[in-house]
Design a protein around this motif. Structure first.
Motif, PDB file in Angstrom:
ATOM      1  N   GLN A 183      -7.129   7.664  -5.619  1.00  0.00           N
ATOM      2  CA  GLN A 183      -6.744   6.518  -4.754  1.00  0.00           C
ATOM      3  C   GLN A 183      -5.226   6.449  -4.607  1.00  0.00           C
ATOM      4  O   GLN A 183      -4.705   6.175  -3.526  1.00  0.00           O
ATOM      5  CB  GLN A 183      -7.187   5.198  -5.391  1.00  0.00           C
ATOM      6  N   LEU A 184      -4.541   6.693  -5.723  1.00  0.00           N
ATOM      7  CA  LEU A 184      -3.071   6.646  -5.713  1.00  0.00           C
ATOM      8  C   LEU A 184      -2.524   7.721  -4.779  1.00  0.00           C
ATOM      9  O   LEU A 184      -1.643   7.457  -3.946  1.00  0.00           O
ATOM     10  CB  LEU A 184      -2.536   6.840  -7.134  1.00  0.00           C
ATOM     11  N   ASN A 185      -3.056   8.933  -4.881  1.00  0.00           N
ATOM     12  CA  ASN A 185      -2.574  10.018  -4.021  1.00  0.00           C
ATOM     13  C   ASN A 185      -2.852   9.708  -2.555  1.00  0.00           C
ATOM     14  O   ASN A 185      -2.020   9.967  -1.683  1.00  0.00           O
ATOM     15  CB  ASN A 185      -3.217  11.340  -4.444  1.00  0.00           C
ATOM     16  N   GLY A 186      -4.024   9.112  -2.280  1.00  0.00           N
ATOM     17  CA  GLY A 186      -4.354   8.721  -0.910  1.00  0.00           C
ATOM     18  C   GLY A 186      -3.354   7.697  -0.381  1.00  0.00           C
ATOM     19  O   GLY A 186      -2.910   7.780   0.774  1.00  0.00           O
ATOM     20  N   SER A 187      -2.976   6.764  -1.233  1.00  0.00           N
ATOM     21  CA  SER A 187      -2.038   5.723  -0.786  1.00  0.00           C
ATOM     22  C   SER A 187      -0.661   6.332  -0.489  1.00  0.00           C
ATOM     23  O   SER A 187       0.013   5.935   0.465  1.00  0.00           O
ATOM     24  CB  SER A 187      -1.992   4.607  -1.839  1.00  0.00           C
ATOM     25  N   PHE A 188      -0.239   7.323  -1.273  1.00  0.00           N
ATOM     26  CA  PHE A 188       1.046   7.979  -1.017  1.00  0.00           C
ATOM     27  C   PHE A 188       0.997   8.804   0.276  1.00  0.00           C
ATOM     28  O   PHE A 188       1.966   8.846   1.028  1.00  0.00           O
ATOM     29  CB  PHE A 188       1.458   8.847  -2.223  1.00  0.00           C
ATOM     30  N   GLU A 189      -0.142   9.450   0.523  1.00  0.00           N
ATOM     31  CA  GLU A 189      -0.267  10.229   1.778  1.00  0.00           C
ATOM     32  C   GLU A 189      -0.189   9.308   2.989  1.00  0.00           C
ATOM     33  O   GLU A 189       0.490   9.612   3.976  1.00  0.00           O
ATOM     34  CB  GLU A 189      -1.585  11.011   1.780  1.00  0.00           C
ATOM     35  N   ARG A 190      -0.856   8.156   2.911  1.00  0.00           N
ATOM     36  CA  ARG A 190      -0.823   7.204   4.037  1.00  0.00           C
ATOM     37  C   ARG A 190       0.592   6.673   4.243  1.00  0.00           C
ATOM     38  O   ARG A 190       1.068   6.564   5.373  1.00  0.00           O
ATOM     39  CB  ARG A 190      -1.811   6.042   3.793  1.00  0.00           C
ATOM     40  N   ALA A 191       1.272   6.363   3.120  1.00  0.00           N
ATOM     41  CA  ALA A 191       2.648   5.838   3.230  1.00  0.00           C
ATOM     42  C   ALA A 191       3.548   6.894   3.864  1.00  0.00           C
ATOM     43  O   ALA A 191       4.441   6.569   4.667  1.00  0.00           O
ATOM     44  CB  ALA A 191       3.164   5.458   1.847  1.00  0.00           C
ATOM     45  N   HIS A 192       3.291   8.133   3.519  1.00  0.00           N
ATOM     46  CA  HIS A 192       4.123   9.206   4.056  1.00  0.00           C
ATOM     47  C   HIS A 192       3.909   9.388   5.550  1.00  0.00           C
ATOM     48  O   HIS A 192       4.843   9.542   6.315  1.00  0.00           O
ATOM     49  CB  HIS A 192       3.827  10.505   3.292  1.00  0.00           C
ATOM     50  N   ASP A 193       2.643   9.310   5.964  1.00  0.00           N
ATOM     51  CA  ASP A 193       2.329   9.415   7.400  1.00  0.00           C
ATOM     52  C   ASP A 193       2.993   8.265   8.156  1.00  0.00           C
ATOM     53  O   ASP A 193       3.553   8.440   9.229  1.00  0.00           O
ATOM     54  CB  ASP A 193       0.812   9.380   7.605  1.00  0.00           C
ATOM     55  N   ALA A 194       2.917   7.056   7.578  1.00  0.00           N
ATOM     56  CA  ALA A 194       3.485   5.875   8.235  1.00  0.00           C
ATOM     57  C   ALA A 194       4.982   5.971   8.359  1.00  0.00           C
ATOM     58  O   ALA A 194       5.589   5.421   9.282  1.00  0.00           O
ATOM     59  CB  ALA A 194       3.096   4.614   7.458  1.00  0.00           C
ATOM     60  N   ALA A 195       5.626   6.674   7.412  1.00  0.00           N
ATOM     61  CA  ALA A 195       7.101   6.758   7.388  1.00  0.00           C
ATOM     62  C   ALA A 195       7.621   7.850   8.319  1.00  0.00           C
ATOM     63  O   ALA A 195       8.819   7.956   8.545  1.00  0.00           O
ATOM     64  CB  ALA A 195       7.572   7.023   5.957  1.00  0.00           C
TER      65      ALA A 195
END
Ligand code: HPA
Ligand code: ZN
Length: 351
Positions: free
Chosen positions: A338-350
């Motif tokens: 879940q943590l890795n998924g949240s970092f991937e989403r944050a990265h896409d958003a940035a």
């Protein structure tokens, strides 16, 4: 556990920190009593607080050290009398935790603060347990209780408290040691912690908050603590740093607590970056959020703003919180995904 975290612009860091799933492992439920709830419970229970209103109480939260805080913390806890009070307290904390994307909390409670006032152990535990169960069903947040012994009291009183709690053995997963640290070293509680280990309880202890590194050594060697609460003074002992890193002994660090209790002259001088650089399994927690200015995300925001830690540190702290929890291995793995998924989403958003 490490991961290759791509760099992320500082402007995106606050959103990343807030959204990341995390475990909270150092939270005293009595320290989540907000002044507004203190006044509401005082009114419900016919108790008079020595402040005009909740704003006046909040204005009194200027602490010079641990003891100056504990004096107000024990006074505040005096409004908690009924099972419903303990339920309301824990339900409010768990709602805040869930809003901070805490997916799992291991929560301290101080039964001696309540039994000394004639409140039954059963009243405390039943109220907390009902809130935990409801929060799990309604908010999807799991939690566990850790019973803390007050170290300014005697070992005999700790033994009596343990006896009193044993009929509710399934309600808590471990024991801890809190309250006034200086002058009350871990050795004082050697025998009661030995008994707790025989009972299969997890062992944690506050050590190295205001106390010296010697208290951390004693928590490890005498109490056999599996985690150290605070532990921020470890940076003053190279051999201890090596041991904590080698054995991956978690440190449940609480930045805003350390700031408010003047453990460091300034948050920018906090030892958290040095602890992470030294390979320690440290993570971020709120300790007593109602008294220290915020829940876990406020602690993340403040310490990142003050020290300039980056996205890699953010990932490490959240991953450490899962590693350090007493949850089972499969659950830890799912949280990490879940943590890795949240970092991937944050990265896409940035992008
Ligand atoms: N240290 C020791 N005892 C405590 C604390 C703390 O930070 N918070 C509540 N009891
Ligand atoms: Zn604490």
């Amino acid at each position: 556990m490490t991961a290759s975290i791509p760099p992320i612009a500082p402007a995106h860091l606050p959103a990343l920190l807030a959204a990341a799933p995390k475990a909270e492992l150092h939270i005293h439920i009595e320290g989540s009593l907000e002044p507004e709830m203190a006044f509401a419970l005082a009114a419900r229970n016919g108790i008079t607080l020595p402040y005009a209103d909740s704003q006046a109480l909040r204005r009194a939260y200027n602490f010079s050290d641990l003891q100056s805080f504990l004096d107000l913390y024990y006074q505040g806890a005096g409004v908690l009398l009924t099972e419903q009070d303990f339920y309301d307290l824990a339900r409010a904390y768990l709602a805040q935790a869930a809003a901070n994307n805490v997916v799992h909390a291991e929560i301290f409670f101080d039964p001696q603060t309540h039994t000394a006032r004639g409140v039954a152990m059963q009243t405390v535990i039943r109220g907390l347990a009902r809130a935990q169960e409801e929060a799990r069903r309604e908010l999807g947040i799991t939690s566990a209780l850790i019973l803390c012994f007050l170290r300014h009291l005697s070992e005999r009183e700790a033994f009596e408290t343990l006896e009193d709690a044993l009929p509710f053995r399934e309600a808590f997963i471990g024991v801890g040691l809190d309250s006034s640290e200086l002058g009350h070293p871990p050795e004082k509680f050697a025998r009661v912690f030995a008994r707790c280990r025989e009972l299969g309880l997890h062992i944690v202890a506050h050590a190295g908050e205001e106390g010296p590194p010697a208290y951390i050594w004693a928590a490890l060697d005498v109490l056999k603590a599996e985690r150290i609460d605070h532990g921020v003074q470890a940076v003053n002992d190279t051999a201890l740093m090596q041991r904590l890193a080698q054995e991956r002994i978690p440190l449940t660090v609480c930045p805003l607590s350390n700031q408010k209790l003047q453990v460091f002259p300034d948050l920018s001088r906090h030892s958290l970056p040095a602890l992470l650089d030294g390979g320690m399994c440290a993570m971020v927690n709120s300790d007593d959020p109602a008294y220290f200015g915020g829940y876990v995300n406020a602690n993340f925001q403040a310490v990142f703003a003050a020290t300039g830690m980056d996205a890699r540190a953010a990932w490490q702290l959240a991953a450490n919180s899962f590693e350090a929890s007493f949850a089972e291995a499969g659950q830890k793995q799912r949280w990490l995904e879940q943590l890795n998924g949240s970092f991937e989403r944050a990265h896409d958003a940035a992008r």
